[in-house]
Write a protein that holds these residues in place. Structure first.
Motif: not given
Length: 685
Positions: A369-374, A563-566
């Motif tokens: 969901p947070d890493w989708a192709p476009v 930092a939160r994402t990592q």
């Protein structure tokens, strides 16, 4: 042909002589290691025959024998580490012969014309380069047993010989931009390198050097205890010493191999290769522009373009349309592209695009969901629009933190939403205010110098948070934000420049911080060594005090979000070894993906760049919501604003004027010409 053959022979002889020099270094090291054992054997033999007798000889025999055992044990340890260490392998997408039979056939025919062994396999890399890579180390796993993974005839001895040949790595932009003939001409000197690589002395020298390099990398990690650290340090020191002894000979050996391959390749498509080299430089320029201007904004939004190679063709076609010097390149598009040599170019392009996102940005191995192709058709809405509205929302959150009022006292009811007027009014500089002056080197050299009273909170918060000149409305709110910006948990120090070799070991930053630490786009180094502080102050010198404070707040907010994402990403389990990197992968993970991104595209953005980008995003949101503008994609410049279908490229100049001088008049005139109403609230995400 006689001259060409003589050049090939001379280059091969030079390479072989240098390979023998490398092997002599190995032999000398082995002789030195065996010397104590030889002396011990002589002493023991002399004692047994009655020639070397006496107390002194007995003590010498014991001392030398113990020393010989220790040296032999250390030698065995070094040899074991060198033999078992896993050499670094370039991250690639493997191409099976069943998915590209025409490409394999072309490479096989090229090898036959050059009279050299055919490569054992073909792989693609998201880079504008091509080379041969040895993957015969046992740590890389056995060669595939299927016949279609072999370029040679399906015969047992031939297959074994082909399995020892290097892998041909091809840059994926070449396949999509070049024509078939151009690709063959570019690959000719690369494939010709399999001839010298098959020589036993050259192959042995290369294996020795790769083993030493892998041993140095393996011993560079910290051990679990003092004994382990001492052992790793000793083995690493010996490996580095041997590498230094082989450095010159190894470099000359590779030059000889390259010279021999180039001379041999002159007999194949020499004239066409001269023309193809022009396309190599053009493809490199277009690929770099596409990654930094188009792909990077999408990666930051959690989207990865799934057709990067198609995009580089569109970017270079656009370049040929704009640049009269490149008009002749467009005429090539009528010829057969090299990507037609693949059975399913779309799937291969998608696999290479995902690998590029992992290498250059550090994205996950699988979609989610947070890493989708476009796709390129959804790029304006999925990336450009979302990116602008996300930046605009972040800008207003920081303004809320600074205590900036959402609406003026005389504003109409209902106008307290996120408006562009709020940003313009806050950054407008009154005559009593002045831009932040540039740093005085004399004041930097004097540690007891009095801080400049005109310094902004965003530039002086490293030393004395809250110091600086601000308006009465902002004085009480700038100090907390400055303290937040100086929070060591909010600022990181990402590596500004990555190595160009695919070293699987973690990169180190200039401040010796781990490379896998959270790296925020635009975050600055807030360490106490003074380097980061000076860079931030120099970057914000010449801006207004309010602009400097706002830039510091945006940088800190970006650092916290990154930092939160990592932290969330590190909590997920990494993919198990052996996962494929694409639809045509062989099923063996040959590279270490724990230190991503391996090749960051750009250094962190500065505070001024972050502030300019957020103001530009807010202006574009206001133009879209109040003047009917639309987000667009420019293949060479990335996200762009379209007004009546035409690109407006003059916005950056007016935003820069506001950031640097605090004068909103040019930007307000630009907004008035387009019919943008800055007092109207905009839609955020």
């Amino acid at each position: 042909m006689t001259g060409i053959g003589g050049g090939v022979e001379l280059g091969a002889q030079a390479a072989r002589s240098r390979a023998l020099a490398v092997l002599r270094v190995r032999s000398r090291a082995l002789a030195v290691a065996l010397l104590p054992a030889a002396v011990a054997v002589i002493l023991l033999a002399g004692g047994s025959t009655g020639h070397l007798v006496g107390g002194g000889w007995d003590a010498a025999r014991w001392a030398v024998s113990v020393l010989a055992l220790l040296v032999l044990a250390a030698t065995a340890a070094v040899a074991l580490v060198v033999a078992r260490a896993r050499p670094a392998v370039t991250p690639t997408v493997a191409v099976a012969e069943e998915s590209a039979p025409d490409l394999y056939r072309m490479v096989r025919d090229l090898a036959d014309r050059l009279d050299v062994p055919a490569p054992s396999a073909i792989a693609l890399t998201p880079d504008c380069d091509s080379w041969l890579e040895d993957r015969t180390h046992p740590a890389h796993g056995p060669p595939p047993a299927r016949d279609h993974d072999d370029l040679s005839d399906p015969v047992g001895p031939a297959r074994r010989r082909s399995a020892a040949a290097p892998v041909l790595v091809i840059g994926s932009p070449f396949l999509w931009w070049m024509r078939v003939g151009e690709l063959r001409a570019v690959l000719a000197p690369v494939v010709a390198g399999t001839g010298p690589a098959a020589h036993p002395d050259i192959a042995a020298a290369r294996r020795f050097i790769r083993g030493l390099d892998a041993a140095v990398a393996a011993t560079s990690t910290d051990g679990r205890g003092p004994l382990a650290r001492a052992a790793r340090g000793g083995i690493g020191g010996v490996s580095r010493l041997l590498l230094r002894g082989c450095r010159v000979h190894a470099a000359e050996m590779e030059r000889g191999v390259a010279a021999a391959a180039a001379e041999r390749a002159q007999a194949v498509d020499y004239g066409l290769r001269i023309v193809a080299q022009e396309q190599v430089g053009l493809a490199y320029a277009g690929w770099d522009r596409l990654l930094t201007r188009v792909a990077l904004p999408a990666w930051r939004m959690g989207r990865w373009p799934s057709r990067l190679d198609v995009g580089v063709v569109a970017a270079l076609t656009e370049l040929s349309r704009r640049d009269r010097l490149a008009e002749g390149f467009a005429s090539r598009l009528g010829e057969r592209p090299a990507c037609d040599l693949l059975e399913e170019p779309g799937l291969m392009d998608e696999a290479v695009s995902l690998l590029a996102a992992r290498l250059f940005h550090g994205g996950p191995a699988e979609t989610g969901p947070d890493w989708a192709p476009v796709g390129w058709e959804e790029y304006p809405e999925e990336v450009v629009d979302r990116a602008w509205r996300t930046d605009a929302a972040r800008l207003h959150r920081v303004l809320d933190t600074l205590g900036v009022r959402r609406a003026a006292e005389d504003a109409a009811p209902g106008a307290d939403g996120p408006t562009l007027s709020r940003v313009l009014d806050h950054l407008t500089t009154t005559p009593a205010e002045a831009p932040v002056p540039a740093r005085d080197p004399a004041a930097d050299a004097d540690p007891d110098a009095t801080p400049d009273p005109d310094a902004a909170p965003g530039t002086a918060h490293h030393a004395t948070p809250g110091t600086g000149t601000a308006t009465p409305d902002d004085q009480a709110t700038s100090d907390p934000q400055a303290a937040t910006a100086s929070d060591p948990q909010a600022a990181t120090a990402p590596d500004a420049q990555a190595a160009t070799t695919p070293d699987p070991q973690p990169f180190t930053t200039p401040d010796d911080q781990p490379a896998d630490a959270p790296a925020a786009p635009g975050s600055a180094d807030h360490s106490d060594d003074g380097n980061g502080t000076e860079d931030d102050d120099d970057d914000l010198a010449g801006t207004t005090p309010r602009g400097a404070a706002l830039a510091a707040g945006l940088s800190a907010q970006l650092a916290r979000e990154e930092a939160r994402t990592q932290a969330l990403a590190s909590g997920t389990a990494p993919p198990p070894p052996g996962t494929t990197t694409g639809p045509a992968a062989t099923g063996t993970a040959l590279w270490d993906d724990r230190a991503l991104p391996l090749l960051p595209l750009q250094p962190p953005r500065t505070g001024r760049e972050i502030l300019t980008a957020h103001i530009t995003a807010m202006v574009c949101c206001a133009a879209m919501d109040t003047a009917g503008a639309t987000p667009g994609l420019d293949w060479l410049d990335g996200p762009t604003l379209l007004v009546d279908g035409a690109r407006r490229a003059d916005l950056a100049l007016h935003v820069r004027s506001l950031v640097e001088t605090g004068d909103p008049a040019p930007l307000r005139a630009w907004l008035s010409d387009l019919g943008v109403r800055p007092e109207k609230p905009v839609r955020l995400v």
